[in-house]
Design an enzyme around this catalytic site. Sequence first.
Site, short mmCIF file in Angstrom:
data_model
loop_
_atom_site.label_atom_id
_atom_site.label_comp_id
_atom_site.label_asym_id
_atom_site.label_seq_id
_atom_site.Cartn_x
_atom_site.Cartn_y
_atom_site.Cartn_z
N THR A 11 0.83 -1.22 0.00
CA THR A 11 0.00 0.00 0.00
C THR A 11 0.86 1.26 0.00
OG1 THR A 11 -0.01 0.14 2.40
CG2 THR A 11 -1.74 -1.20 1.38
N ASP A 46 17.43 2.24 -1.77
CA ASP A 46 16.87 2.23 -0.42
C ASP A 46 17.94 2.76 0.54
OD1 ASP A 46 14.56 0.44 1.37
OD2 ASP A 46 16.40 1.14 2.35
N1 URA Z 1 12.94 5.31 0.60
C1 URA Z 1 14.19 5.02 0.18
O1 URA Z 1 15.03 4.60 0.96
N2 URA Z 1 14.48 5.19 -1.11
C2 URA Z 1 13.59 5.67 -2.02
O2 URA Z 1 13.95 5.83 -3.19
C3 URA Z 1 12.29 5.97 -1.57
C4 URA Z 1 12.00 5.77 -0.25
#
Ligand code: URA
Length: 215
Positions: free
Chosen positions: A114, A206
Amino acid sequence: MADTDLPKNLTVVNHPLVLHKLTLMRDKHTPSAVFRQLLHEISLLLAYEVARDLPMTTQTIETPVAEMEAPILKGKKLVIVSILRAGNGLLEGMLNLMPSARVGHIGLYRDPKTLQPVEYYMKVPDDIAERRVIVVDPMLATGNSVVAALTRLKEKGAKDIRLVCLLSVPEGIRRVASAHPDVPIYTAAVDSHLNDHGYIVPGLGDAGDRMFGTK
Ligand code: URA
């Protein structure tokens, strides 16, 4: 996003040192240890900018040469709130420059389906209403987590809040600005868009995984 569409309370900290370090962080070949170090260095530069309007007073001091009325911080109470886990990458640098700040933590993870935030931890100082609150989260993507965190902080009494993120996208900025127009946003760069998985493009992947080597 054309510049005219940017909310007025957005500050893009596009200093050459920030942009250079950010490019090194974006590179997928940059190892975690270097990534963390760069994030720490950039956090000092973002802290410098977010602290720019801290209230000042003066104090009479004696230099070895003369007496002077010297500028000094008025002693505004601060709290830095890290949105776990990636927020911790910005926290230490902020504390280096503002060592007497208190620290709060909000644990939110993004449901991968989600993309909505789920809260699993929250601890902030009881007197948060009297403090300037600096919320740190490296990635302002959908804005869902940040909006949820800001809402919870306001429920706890926070009134004077600023948001510091490393990377952002127009949709995330708009989402925060429309839900919390009173919260100034500081970011090093505004990227193009989000992909179907909610990642910032071009982004850096990330942030938590890059910091902690979990992928
Ligand atoms: N969170 C992250 O760590 N990287 C992203 O690109 C988006 C959210």
